[in-house]
Write a protein that holds these residues in place. Structure first.
Motif, PDB file in Angstrom:
ATOM      1  N   MET A  84       0.821  -1.206   0.000  1.00  0.00           N
ATOM      2  CA  MET A  84       0.000   0.000   0.000  1.00  0.00           C
ATOM      3  C   MET A  84       0.867   1.274   0.000  1.00  0.00           C
ATOM      4  SD  MET A  84      -3.370  -1.003   2.202  1.00  0.00           S
ATOM      5  CE  MET A  84      -2.595  -1.501   3.703  1.00  0.00           C
ATOM      6  N   GLY A  85       1.829   1.281  -0.891  1.00  0.00           N
ATOM      7  CA  GLY A  85       2.675   2.469  -1.054  1.00  0.00           C
ATOM      8  C   GLY A  85       3.765   2.611  -0.005  1.00  0.00           C
ATOM      9  N   LYS A  86       3.862   1.665   0.920  1.00  0.00           N
ATOM     10  CA  LYS A  86       4.901   1.740   1.969  1.00  0.00           C
ATOM     11  C   LYS A  86       5.890   0.600   1.814  1.00  0.00           C
ATOM     12  CE  LYS A  86       3.315   4.756   5.303  1.00  0.00           C
ATOM     13  NZ  LYS A  86       4.060   5.993   5.306  1.00  0.00           N
TER      14      LYS A  86
END
Ligand SMILES: [Zn+2]
Length: 277
Positions: A179-181
């Protein structure tokens, strides 16, 4: 798929005294006891691993190093005394790591191929270490965390095994983009504090990406007792109290259960064998 299993052989109390009080104390018997426990478990499961050993521990417990080698595991170097590389000059690192490699090779009776920096301390500021390792005859390094951490990490490095321009292999520590991390997985506090199901999910996800997981742990994580720091005449800094509180969490029995579960579910091998050399 085969995954790497590595153990950073260091003493909890020695590092605490160094990091918080700038004092050198000899490694304690705790590291010898817990590393022997790990060797018993690996022998019972017929699994081989890489043990990145501090040279001062090898000097104090040579029988431990001999047992690691005699039981078919790989010996690597974790530095001389756990000083982070970015805190010292290149010439001091060269001197320390050369001495550490020679002493460990003398005790183990074989050639050391791999290196792991204390606290993953090869960062952009200390990338010169890669050329020193190659010059001293190391074949691979496993010190780069491809994350943006507060103490370590090079976020724009490859997340899978690669070769530096000088020919030294790099086996980066495991992380996943979720999730983008960018999230570190499968080692140290990331293994100890996150539930087992999460680590299993992460390793399966790495398998789908065709990337071996690089699992790492430390002997002190298998100690059952709370790591009490008693120093007469010296106040205990608040940061150290928080550190020991976190260290005591999920140690011992829970960590043993996690390791046994990973050993029975995954095909774990020494890091050098991931290179096929
Ligand atoms: Zn370490």
């Amino acid at each position: 798929m085969k995954h790497g299993l590595s153990i950073d052989v260091e003493d909890y109390f020695e590092i605490i005294f160094q990091d918080y009080f700038h004092e050198s104390i000899p490694p304690t018997a705790e590291v010898d006891r817990n590393t022997n426990w790990l060797l018993d478990v690996l022998a019972s499961k017929n699994v081989k691993a890489t043990f990145f050993v501090l040279a001062n521990i090898a000097g104090q417990y040579p029988a431990l190093v001999k047992r690691i080698v005699n039981e078919g595991h790989e010996i690597g170097v974790h530095g001389y005394d756990h000083v982070q590389i970015y805190k010292i000059k290149a010439e001091d690192f060269h001197k320390n790591i050369k001495k550490a490699k020679e002493e460990i090779e003398n005790i183990s009776g074989g050639r050391v191929l791999g290196h792991r920096a204390p606290t993953f301390s090869i960062t952009k500021e200390s990338l010169w270490a890669v050329d020193i390792l190659c010059e001293l005859g190391f074949v691979y390094d496993s010190s780069i965390f491809p994350i943006k951490g507060s103490r370590y990490g090079i976020p724009d490095t490859s997340q899978t095994i690669f070769c530096w321009p000088n020919g030294l292999y790099e086996i980066p520590l495991s992380c996943l983009d979720i999730m983008g991390k960018r999230v570190p997985v499968a080692g140290g506090g990331y293994l100890r504090h996150f539930p087992l199901w999460w680590t299993m999910f992460a390793i399966r996800r790495l398998e789908k990406l065709n990337r071996p997981a690089i699992i790492y742990t430390h002997p002190y994580e298998f100690e059952n007792t709370y790591p009490e720091i008693c120093i007469t005449g010296k106040p205990i800094p608040a940061k150290l109290k928080i550190h020991t509180m976190l260290q005591s969490h999920n140690r011992g029995r829970r960590q043993k259960h996690k390791l046994l579960s990973l050993l029975s579910r995954f095909n774990l091998i020494p890091l050098k064998d991931l290179l096929g050399i």
